[in-house]
Write an enzyme that holds these catalytic residues in place. Structure first.
Site, PDB file in Angstrom:
ATOM      1  N   ASN A  79      -8.907  -9.961  70.154  1.00 15.82           N
ATOM      2  CA  ASN A  79      -8.147  -9.228  69.163  1.00 15.82           C
ATOM      3  C   ASN A  79      -6.456  -9.398  69.686  1.00 15.82           C
ATOM      4  O   ASN A  79      -6.557  -8.539  70.682  1.00 15.82           O
ATOM      5  CB  ASN A  79      -8.665  -7.968  69.132  1.00 15.82           C
ATOM      6  CG  ASN A  79      -7.967  -6.941  68.041  1.00 15.82           C
ATOM      7  OD1 ASN A  79      -6.943  -7.299  67.561  1.00 15.82           O
ATOM      8  ND2 ASN A  79      -8.537  -5.556  67.933  1.00 15.82           N
ATOM      9  N   ARG A  94     -10.090 -11.401  65.486  1.00 16.96           N
ATOM     10  CA  ARG A  94      -9.919 -10.456  64.527  1.00 16.96           C
ATOM     11  C   ARG A  94      -8.522 -10.761  63.939  1.00 16.96           C
ATOM     12  O   ARG A  94      -7.465 -10.691  64.659  1.00 16.96           O
ATOM     13  CB  ARG A  94      -9.990  -9.249  65.179  1.00 16.96           C
ATOM     14  CG  ARG A  94      -9.719  -8.049  64.217  1.00 16.96           C
ATOM     15  CD  ARG A  94      -9.624  -6.793  64.866  1.00 16.96           C
ATOM     16  NE  ARG A  94      -9.444  -5.713  63.820  1.00 16.96           N
ATOM     17  CZ  ARG A  94      -9.783  -4.369  63.989  1.00 16.96           C
ATOM     18  NH1 ARG A  94      -9.538  -3.880  65.273  1.00 16.96           N
ATOM     19  NH2 ARG A  94      -9.403  -3.500  63.172  1.00 16.96           N
ATOM     20  N   HIS A 129      -9.714  -2.068  58.420  1.00 20.21           N
ATOM     21  CA  HIS A 129     -11.019  -1.804  59.001  1.00 20.21           C
ATOM     22  C   HIS A 129     -12.340  -2.370  58.472  1.00 20.21           C
ATOM     23  O   HIS A 129     -13.424  -1.387  58.596  1.00 20.21           O
ATOM     24  CB  HIS A 129     -11.135  -0.237  59.203  1.00 20.21           C
ATOM     25  CG  HIS A 129     -10.284   0.551  59.815  1.00 20.21           C
ATOM     26  ND1 HIS A 129      -9.653   1.885  59.625  1.00 20.21           N
ATOM     27  CD2 HIS A 129      -9.695   0.241  60.732  1.00 20.21           C
ATOM     28  CE1 HIS A 129      -8.953   2.091  60.244  1.00 20.21           C
ATOM     29  NE2 HIS A 129      -8.786   1.354  61.148  1.00 20.21           N
ATOM     30  N   ARG A 182       0.046   8.295  61.681  1.00 21.19           N
ATOM     31  CA  ARG A 182       0.338   7.980  60.407  1.00 21.19           C
ATOM     32  C   ARG A 182       0.076   8.969  59.261  1.00 21.19           C
ATOM     33  O   ARG A 182      -0.845   9.913  59.212  1.00 21.19           O
ATOM     34  CB  ARG A 182      -0.555   6.700  59.914  1.00 21.19           C
ATOM     35  CG  ARG A 182       0.066   5.434  60.631  1.00 21.19           C
ATOM     36  CD  ARG A 182      -0.926   4.208  60.244  1.00 21.19           C
ATOM     37  NE  ARG A 182      -1.668   3.950  61.200  1.00 21.19           N
ATOM     38  CZ  ARG A 182      -2.729   3.025  61.490  1.00 21.19           C
ATOM     39  NH1 ARG A 182      -3.093   2.387  60.237  1.00 21.19           N
ATOM     40  NH2 ARG A 182      -3.331   2.879  62.466  1.00 21.19           N
ATOM     41  N   GLU A 192     -17.324  -3.475  66.466  1.00 24.02           N
ATOM     42  CA  GLU A 192     -16.560  -4.443  65.380  1.00 24.02           C
ATOM     43  C   GLU A 192     -16.625  -5.782  66.117  1.00 24.02           C
ATOM     44  O   GLU A 192     -16.618  -6.840  65.514  1.00 24.02           O
ATOM     45  CB  GLU A 192     -15.066  -4.224  65.360  1.00 24.02           C
ATOM     46  CG  GLU A 192     -15.094  -2.933  64.486  1.00 24.02           C
ATOM     47  CD  GLU A 192     -13.479  -2.386  64.447  1.00 24.02           C
ATOM     48  OE1 GLU A 192     -12.612  -2.531  63.262  1.00 24.02           O
ATOM     49  OE2 GLU A 192     -13.030  -1.377  65.401  1.00 24.02           O
TER      50      GLU A 192
END
Ligand code: AMP
Length: 397
Positions: free
Chosen positions: A13, A87, A176, A236, A381
């Site tokens: 990642n 990813r 996601h 956010r 993940e």
């Protein structure tokens, strides 16, 4: 302990200044993890934990992505990885599943930086660095957006002129994806409900998103063309009136860049509480009577509950709700508060089971007479990326 890993896949990642990695055995029983951070700076280093649990920190002052990957691959060489799964944040409209890296795929990952300027270039750097060091090691890209490519137009289009969609690919993509795919799959395996399953999945971590998944397919999700739309998050804002930009420009003469930074980095839990983006800090401060922290917590839960209720409209049948991510997996208080917002759904919580579901535990917490099932499923993940990597290469069982 054995010192080998069966047919391991390396999951990478690559962020703008960091690389998270995991080497995962085929049966998901063994893994080695590590992190290269502060890349490009004097403080660049790799934190590695080997198979026997031994930890090491390797100083790579000023080191680039390429140097970090050289070191990481050297550390892992003895385990003989059979493939690398990356990813990648944005797959645009072309990619609806994981694909093997080819020159065309790499070009597309780079081109899609228009949609993910912070992420896709770093992802591409990772692919190129592995290619330069081990040109024969097969590589696969697993897109965060791919799982949501099954959304119908009614969910993914914005109500703006058609030409912006046709010519500029302006639409909702969702993110996601590997997490929503993993936890919904797992819920469908664990439930005793028969037939097709309809899940709402709530990934609540630093980034937060929710998705409506029916029969294994994403039908709608809360994030849009960027990962800013939807739920309130750590820093956010989630949804705001699109007119806010012009209002702030007119009243405060803020530039688009300033507004973008404010909405992405200074809002959410941090912005409302003025304290922190970390839910543990917010919960503690709220407990101690801090009014701003209390409001941040209430807003987080109200907005999540409201979003989940609206996403239920996408499901032909509604089996249950799955919580995941650092907050979703660990905070029984937040789970309960969100479900209280959804008070018209005849949800009945087993409070003891809810309280016991922390620190990586997996299980359900609904009463037998609840209309909806409730699950906590820790996301994985890395495992999902490794699995999709093997499938894309035809190495899966
Ligand atoms: P993630 O991005 O999935 O790693 O999640 C990070 C978020 O999970 C942060 O806001 C943490 O404060 C939150 N978190 C982790 N553990 C807990 C906990 N025990 N209670 C509440 N929030 C937690």
């Amino acid at each position: 302990m054995s010192h080998t890993i069966d047919n391991p896949t390396l999951v990478l990642n690559c962020g703008s200044s960091s690389i998270k990695y995991a080497l995962i055995s085929e049966d998901n029983q063994t893994r080695i993890t590590g992190l290269a951070e502060n890349l490009g700076l004097d403080t660049a280093r790799i934190k590695h934990t080997d198979l026997d649990g031994e930890k090491q920190e390797i100083n790579i002052a000023g080191g680039s992505h390429k140097l970090a990957l050289q070191k990481i691959l050297a550390l892992l060489e003895k385990y003989k990885p059979i493939a690398v799964g990356h990813r990648v944040v944005h797959g645009g409209r072309e990619f609806s599943e994981a694909v093997k890296v080819t020159p065309h795929v790499l070009e597309e990952v780079k081109r899609l930086k228009v949609l993910a300027p912070l992420h896709n270039p770093a992802n591409a750097l990772g692919i190129e660095a592995v290619n330069a060091i081990y040109p024969d090691l097969p590589q696969v890209v697993v897109f965060d957006t791919a799982f949501h490519q099954t959304m119908p137009p009614v969910a993914y289009r914005y109500a703006i002129p058609k030409a912006l969609y046709d010519e500029e690919k302006v639409r909702r993509y969702g993110f996601h994806g590997t997490s929503h795919a993993y936890v919904s799959d797992r819920a469908s395996t664990l439930t005793s409900a028969t037939g097709k399953h309809g899940w709402l999945t709530a990934h609540l971590g630093n980034g937060c998103s929710a998705a409506a998944i029916y029969d294994g397919k994403s039908l709608d999700t809360s994030m849009g063309i960027t990962p800013l739309e939807g739920l309130m998050m750590g820093t956010r804002s989630g949804d705001v009136d699109p007119g806010l930009h012009i209002h702030l420009k007119r009243t405060l003469d803020m530039s688009l860049e300033e507004i973008d930074t404010m909405l992405n980095k200074q809002s959410g839990l941090l912005g409302v509480s003025g304290l922190s983006n970390d839910m543990r800090t917010i919960e503690q401060a709220a407990n101690e009577g801090n009014a701003d922290a209390k409001l941040a917590l209430e807003m987080f839960c109200y907005r999540a509950g409201k979003y989940l209720a609206s996403l239920s409209c996408a499901l032909p049948e509604f089996t249950g709700i799955v919580f995941t991510g650092g907050i979703g997996e660990n905070s029984d208080l937040i789970r309960r508060n969100i479900l209280e917002v959804m008070r018209h759904f005849n949800i009945k919580i087993d409070n003891d089971k809810n309280a016991a579901l922390i620190r990586g535990n997996e299980g359900s917490f609904h009463h037998a007479d609840s209309q909806l099932e409730l699950w906590v499923i820790p996301t994985d993940e890395e495992f999902r990326i490794a699995q999709e990597t093997r499938e894309a290469l035809g190495m899966a069982d």
